[in-house]
Design a protein around this motif. Structure first.
Motif, PDB file in Angstrom:
ATOM      1  N   MET A  66      15.978   5.247   6.923  1.00  0.00           N
ATOM      2  CA  MET A  66      15.168   5.738   5.811  1.00  0.00           C
ATOM      3  C   MET A  66      14.968   4.653   4.758  1.00  0.00           C
ATOM      4  SD  MET A  66      16.339   9.712   5.500  1.00  0.00           S
ATOM      5  CE  MET A  66      17.989   9.548   6.165  1.00  0.00           C
ATOM      6  N   VAL A  67      15.988   3.863   4.489  1.00  0.00           N
ATOM      7  CA  VAL A  67      15.859   2.752   3.541  1.00  0.00           C
ATOM      8  C   VAL A  67      14.825   1.756   4.062  1.00  0.00           C
ATOM      9  CG1 VAL A  67      17.061   0.782   2.505  1.00  0.00           C
ATOM     10  CG2 VAL A  67      18.146   3.044   2.527  1.00  0.00           C
ATOM     11  N   GLU A  68      14.849   1.472   5.364  1.00  0.00           N
ATOM     12  CA  GLU A  68      13.862   0.567   5.956  1.00  0.00           C
ATOM     13  C   GLU A  68      12.441   1.119   5.806  1.00  0.00           C
ATOM     14  OE1 GLU A  68      15.042  -0.102  10.013  1.00  0.00           O
ATOM     15  OE2 GLU A  68      16.943  -1.020   9.399  1.00  0.00           O
ATOM     16  N   LEU A  69      12.275   2.429   5.998  1.00  0.00           N
ATOM     17  CA  LEU A  69      10.955   3.037   5.839  1.00  0.00           C
ATOM     18  C   LEU A  69      10.455   2.898   4.406  1.00  0.00           C
ATOM     19  CD1 LEU A  69      11.372   6.301   7.953  1.00  0.00           C
ATOM     20  CD2 LEU A  69       9.941   4.315   8.513  1.00  0.00           C
ATOM     21  N   VAL A  70      11.345   3.121   3.443  1.00  0.00           N
ATOM     22  CA  VAL A  70      10.951   2.971   2.035  1.00  0.00           C
ATOM     23  C   VAL A  70      10.603   1.519   1.746  1.00  0.00           C
ATOM     24  CG1 VAL A  70      11.752   3.129  -0.366  1.00  0.00           C
ATOM     25  CG2 VAL A  70      12.282   4.973   1.253  1.00  0.00           C
ATOM     26  N   ALA A  71      11.428   0.606   2.212  1.00  0.00           N
ATOM     27  CA  ALA A  71      11.187  -0.818   1.963  1.00  0.00           C
ATOM     28  C   ALA A  71       9.867  -1.273   2.578  1.00  0.00           C
ATOM     29  CB  ALA A  71      12.346  -1.656   2.508  1.00  0.00           C
ATOM     30  N   GLY A  72       9.462  -0.665   3.682  1.00  0.00           N
ATOM     31  CA  GLY A  72       8.236  -1.048   4.356  1.00  0.00           C
ATOM     32  C   GLY A  72       7.007  -0.262   3.931  1.00  0.00           C
ATOM     33  N   ALA A  73       7.123   0.526   2.879  1.00  0.00           N
ATOM     34  CA  ALA A  73       6.022   1.391   2.449  1.00  0.00           C
ATOM     35  C   ALA A  73       4.899   0.628   1.754  1.00  0.00           C
ATOM     36  CB  ALA A  73       6.541   2.511   1.553  1.00  0.00           C
ATOM     37  N   GLY A  74       5.105  -0.616   1.462  1.00  0.00           N
ATOM     38  CA  GLY A  74       4.032  -1.430   0.900  1.00  0.00           C
ATOM     39  C   GLY A  74       3.556  -1.010  -0.473  1.00  0.00           C
ATOM     40  N   GLY A  75       4.433  -0.487  -1.291  1.00  0.00           N
ATOM     41  CA  GLY A  75       4.062  -0.122  -2.652  1.00  0.00           C
ATOM     42  C   GLY A  75       3.432   1.250  -2.806  1.00  0.00           C
ATOM     43  N   ARG A  76       3.212   1.958  -1.722  1.00  0.00           N
ATOM     44  CA  ARG A  76       2.643   3.304  -1.840  1.00  0.00           C
ATOM     45  C   ARG A  76       3.708   4.271  -2.350  1.00  0.00           C
ATOM     46  NH1 ARG A  76       2.108   5.618   4.316  1.00  0.00           N
ATOM     47  NH2 ARG A  76       1.497   7.493   3.244  1.00  0.00           N
ATOM     48  N   PRO A  77       3.299   5.412  -2.905  1.00  0.00           N
ATOM     49  CA  PRO A  77       4.286   6.365  -3.420  1.00  0.00           C
ATOM     50  C   PRO A  77       5.107   6.983  -2.286  1.00  0.00           C
ATOM     51  CG  PRO A  77       2.069   7.286  -3.579  1.00  0.00           C
ATOM     52  CD  PRO A  77       1.928   5.866  -3.117  1.00  0.00           C
ATOM     53  N   VAL A  78       6.422   7.072  -2.532  1.00  0.00           N
ATOM     54  CA  VAL A  78       7.347   7.595  -1.532  1.00  0.00           C
ATOM     55  C   VAL A  78       8.259   8.624  -2.191  1.00  0.00           C
ATOM     56  CG1 VAL A  78       9.186   7.049   0.125  1.00  0.00           C
ATOM     57  CG2 VAL A  78       7.361   5.382  -0.306  1.00  0.00           C
ATOM     58  N   LEU A  79       8.466   9.729  -1.479  1.00  0.00           N
ATOM     59  CA  LEU A  79       9.429  10.755  -1.862  1.00  0.00           C
ATOM     60  C   LEU A  79      10.433  10.866  -0.733  1.00  0.00           C
ATOM     61  CD1 LEU A  79      10.437  13.232  -3.548  1.00  0.00           C
ATOM     62  CD2 LEU A  79       8.828  14.612  -2.200  1.00  0.00           C
ATOM     63  N   VAL A  80      11.719  10.739  -1.046  1.00  0.00           N
ATOM     64  CA  VAL A  80      12.779  10.905  -0.052  1.00  0.00           C
ATOM     65  C   VAL A  80      13.520  12.199  -0.376  1.00  0.00           C
ATOM     66  CG1 VAL A  80      14.901   9.939   0.941  1.00  0.00           C
ATOM     67  CG2 VAL A  80      13.003   8.423   0.291  1.00  0.00           C
ATOM     68  N   VAL A  81      13.620  13.066   0.634  1.00  0.00           N
ATOM     69  CA  VAL A  81      14.272  14.356   0.460  1.00  0.00           C
ATOM     70  C   VAL A  81      15.660  14.291   1.088  1.00  0.00           C
ATOM     71  CG1 VAL A  81      14.157  16.832   0.923  1.00  0.00           C
ATOM     72  CG2 VAL A  81      12.045  15.545   0.493  1.00  0.00           C
ATOM     73  N   THR A  82      16.677  14.327   0.229  1.00  0.00           N
ATOM     74  CA  THR A  82      18.074  14.267   0.660  1.00  0.00           C
ATOM     75  C   THR A  82      18.966  14.641  -0.518  1.00  0.00           C
ATOM     76  OG1 THR A  82      19.782  12.883   1.697  1.00  0.00           O
ATOM     77  CG2 THR A  82      18.360  11.816   0.068  1.00  0.00           C
ATOM     78  N   ALA A  83      20.179  15.062  -0.205  1.00  0.00           N
ATOM     79  CA  ALA A  83      21.176  15.284  -1.245  1.00  0.00           C
ATOM     80  C   ALA A  83      22.237  14.186  -1.217  1.00  0.00           C
ATOM     81  CB  ALA A  83      21.843  16.650  -1.061  1.00  0.00           C
ATOM     82  N   ASP A  84      22.136  13.292  -0.263  1.00  0.00           N
ATOM     83  CA  ASP A  84      23.111  12.221  -0.089  1.00  0.00           C
ATOM     84  C   ASP A  84      23.027  11.267  -1.282  1.00  0.00           C
ATOM     85  OD1 ASP A  84      23.890   9.445   0.698  1.00  0.00           O
ATOM     86  OD2 ASP A  84      24.429  10.438   2.586  1.00  0.00           O
ATOM     87  N   ARG A  85      24.077  11.220  -2.072  1.00  0.00           N
ATOM     88  CA  ARG A  85      24.055  10.435  -3.314  1.00  0.00           C
ATOM     89  C   ARG A  85      23.836   8.949  -3.077  1.00  0.00           C
ATOM     90  NH1 ARG A  85      28.975  13.413  -6.378  1.00  0.00           N
ATOM     91  NH2 ARG A  85      27.819  15.303  -6.910  1.00  0.00           N
ATOM     92  N   GLU A  86      24.514   8.394  -2.091  1.00  0.00           N
ATOM     93  CA  GLU A  86      24.367   6.962  -1.828  1.00  0.00           C
ATOM     94  C   GLU A  86      22.958   6.642  -1.336  1.00  0.00           C
ATOM     95  OE1 GLU A  86      25.100   2.868  -1.438  1.00  0.00           O
ATOM     96  OE2 GLU A  86      25.942   4.431  -2.707  1.00  0.00           O
ATOM     97  N   LEU A  87      22.409   7.472  -0.456  1.00  0.00           N
ATOM     98  CA  LEU A  87      21.041   7.256   0.011  1.00  0.00           C
ATOM     99  C   LEU A  87      20.064   7.385  -1.149  1.00  0.00           C
ATOM    100  CD1 LEU A  87      18.932   6.764   2.179  1.00  0.00           C
ATOM    101  CD2 LEU A  87      19.028   9.218   2.713  1.00  0.00           C
ATOM    102  N   ARG A  88      20.264   8.371  -1.997  1.00  0.00           N
ATOM    103  CA  ARG A  88      19.396   8.539  -3.163  1.00  0.00           C
ATOM    104  C   ARG A  88      19.407   7.278  -4.021  1.00  0.00           C
ATOM    105  NH1 ARG A  88      18.369  14.355  -4.415  1.00  0.00           N
ATOM    106  NH2 ARG A  88      18.130  13.785  -6.589  1.00  0.00           N
ATOM    107  N   ARG A  89      20.595   6.713  -4.235  1.00  0.00           N
ATOM    108  CA  ARG A  89      20.721   5.498  -5.043  1.00  0.00           C
ATOM    109  C   ARG A  89      19.973   4.342  -4.377  1.00  0.00           C
ATOM    110  NH1 ARG A  89      22.786   0.946  -4.892  1.00  0.00           N
ATOM    111  NH2 ARG A  89      23.944   1.248  -2.961  1.00  0.00           N
ATOM    112  N   ARG A  90      20.151   4.175  -3.077  1.00  0.00           N
ATOM    113  CA  ARG A  90      19.534   3.063  -2.355  1.00  0.00           C
ATOM    114  C   ARG A  90      18.006   3.129  -2.382  1.00  0.00           C
ATOM    115  NH1 ARG A  90      22.142   2.854   3.442  1.00  0.00           N
ATOM    116  NH2 ARG A  90      20.897   0.951   3.586  1.00  0.00           N
TER     117      ARG A  90
END
Length: 123
Positions: free
Chosen positions: A83-107
């Motif tokens: 999921m972090v790789e997907l966000v990093a590769g989003a190319g500046g477009r808006p991204v919403l990540v749905v999770t309750a995982d605190r560490e993932l949310r931070r990353r």
């Protein structure tokens, strides 16, 4: 879809499925498929379309198929890392990540993604 104007919604399947104690652990793949189907039918409440929804699965849920409206990606290793790789590769477009995982949310927030909890999607 891969529309660069659409909100990219990345859903942590294991975390969202695991947020409801409905016996999901007996059939992890089936639980991920039910989540996928609800996302395909309902989208993300309060988020206008167009959306590009990506459901990230791992472990016993690997192999869940993509359906119209929801692309399913089986993480080759850690679902969080994928999921972090997907966000990093989003190319500046808006991204919403749905999770309750605190560490993932931070990353992902550090990469500019918005985060929301499991209750923000139909379960």
């Amino acid at each position: 879809m891969n529309d660069t104007t659409a909100l990219l919604v990345i859903v942590d399947a294991a975390n969202v499925v695991g947020s409801v104690p409905d016996g999901w652990w007996r059939d992890r793949r089936g639980a991920a498929e039910r989540l996928r189907d609800r996302l395909a039918a309902d989208g993300v409440p309060g988020r206008p379309r167009p959306l590009e929804i990506v459901l990230v699965v791992e472990g016993a849920a690997r192999g869940v198929e993509t359906v119209p409206g929801v692309r399913v990606e089986s993480a080759p290793g850690s679902g969080d890392d994928h999921m972090v790789e997907l966000v990093a590769g989003a190319g500046g477009r808006p991204v919403l990540v749905v999770t309750a995982d605190r560490e993932l949310r931070r990353r992902v927030a550090a990469l500019g993604a918005e985060v929301a909890g499991p209750r923000s999607v139909p379960r």
